[in-house]
Design an enzyme around this catalytic site. Sequence first.
Site, PDB file in Angstrom:
ATOM      1  N   CYS A   1      35.496 -23.231  12.250  1.00 19.61           N
ATOM      2  CA  CYS A   1      34.656 -23.966  12.842  1.00 19.61           C
ATOM      3  C   CYS A   1      34.055 -24.850  11.759  1.00 19.61           C
ATOM      4  CB  CYS A   1      33.314 -23.141  13.586  1.00 19.61           C
ATOM      5  SG  CYS A   1      32.307 -24.264  14.132  1.00 19.61           S
ATOM      6  N   LEU A   2      33.936 -26.259  12.132  1.00 18.60           N
ATOM      7  CA  LEU A   2      33.489 -26.917  11.016  1.00 18.60           C
ATOM      8  C   LEU A   2      31.950 -26.646  10.549  1.00 18.60           C
ATOM      9  CD1 LEU A   2      34.814 -30.590  12.491  1.00 18.60           C
ATOM     10  CD2 LEU A   2      35.366 -29.085  10.507  1.00 18.60           C
TER      11      LEU A   2
ATOM     12  N   GLN B   1      26.717 -29.966  17.003  1.00 16.87           N
ATOM     13  CA  GLN B   1      27.157 -29.921  15.472  1.00 16.87           C
ATOM     14  C   GLN B   1      26.454 -30.847  14.582  1.00 16.87           C
ATOM     15  OE1 GLN B   1      31.446 -28.706  16.847  1.00 16.87           O
ATOM     16  NE2 GLN B   1      31.151 -27.593  14.774  1.00 16.87           N
TER      17      GLN B   1
ATOM     18  N   HIS C   1      29.477 -24.034  21.979  1.00 21.70           N
ATOM     19  CA  HIS C   1      28.351 -24.560  20.963  1.00 21.70           C
ATOM     20  C   HIS C   1      27.458 -25.211  21.949  1.00 21.70           C
ATOM     21  CE1 HIS C   1      30.130 -24.617  16.933  1.00 21.70           C
ATOM     22  NE2 HIS C   1      31.220 -24.967  17.377  1.00 21.70           N
TER      23      HIS C   1
ATOM     24  N   GLY D   1      38.117 -30.249  17.118  1.00 23.64           N
ATOM     25  CA  GLY D   1      37.092 -30.202  18.020  1.00 23.64           C
ATOM     26  C   GLY D   1      35.825 -30.489  17.377  1.00 23.64           C
TER      27      GLY D   1
ATOM     28  N   HIS E   1      35.771 -22.914  22.810  1.00 20.83           N
ATOM     29  CA  HIS E   1      34.996 -23.011  21.469  1.00 20.83           C
ATOM     30  C   HIS E   1      33.908 -23.978  21.612  1.00 20.83           C
ATOM     31  CE1 HIS E   1      34.890 -22.562  17.008  1.00 20.83           C
ATOM     32  NE2 HIS E   1      34.119 -23.727  17.405  1.00 20.83           N
ATOM     33  N   GLU E   2      34.395 -24.969  22.132  1.00 18.96           N
ATOM     34  CA  GLU E   2      33.316 -26.347  22.008  1.00 18.96           C
ATOM     35  C   GLU E   2      32.338 -26.254  23.016  1.00 18.96           C
ATOM     36  OE1 GLU E   2      33.495 -27.976  19.793  1.00 18.96           O
ATOM     37  OE2 GLU E   2      35.491 -27.493  19.149  1.00 18.96           O
TER      38      GLU E   2
HETATM   39 ZN   LIG Z   1      33.011 -24.979  16.067  1.00 18.35          ZN
END
Ligand SMILES: [Zn+2]
Length: 192
Positions: free
Chosen positions: A94-95, A51, A140, A46, A136-137
């Site tokens: 998380c990236l 991000q 963000h 995701g 989670h997304e």
């Molecule tokens: Zn994340």
Amino acid sequence: MAIRTILTAPDPRLKKKSLPIASVDAGVRQLMDDMLETMYAAPGIGLAAPQIGELRRVVVLDIDREDVKTGPLLMANPEIVEASDEDATYEEGCLSVPEHYSDVVRPAKVTVRYLDRDGETRELACDGLLATCVQHEIDHLDGVLFIDHISSLKRNMILRKLLKARKEAERDEAEGKPAGDKPKPKKASAAA
Ligand SMILES: [Zn+2]
């Protein structure tokens, strides 16, 4: 399509609230396509627009696990319209918080309403990993990271390590040392 740079914590842009999309136009579709390519390259399951430094309410997801196979999901203005009382705990990554994982408790099932790539309104009932990932997304888009759901002690420890790793990388770059021989993360990526 283009692979974009993924911001990592503690970057102030990750703490900002993103703005809604007025309509899904060519620019938004381009953003969605770039995000999907960036997510696959990472690799992750995701990615949210902030991000990559775009403070717009767009997320992409693609979960391909034994129990859940979603295919690419592209969402503008996603919002949770229903959440279960029952909770579930998943170890999240998380990236934007590379190589750190932690258990997070969230509603086990949610329904998300969003605009798809054609600008059509859709609703999707999510459970399991997909429910976690969608929440989670959307976090963000409101400037919230998964580490904001854990103890401040653990959060600060992770942020200190990330800052140290970034400084080391910047120093190596300044000294002309090649990047890219870093050891791979031990864990198969479930980062989002
Ligand atoms: Zn994340």
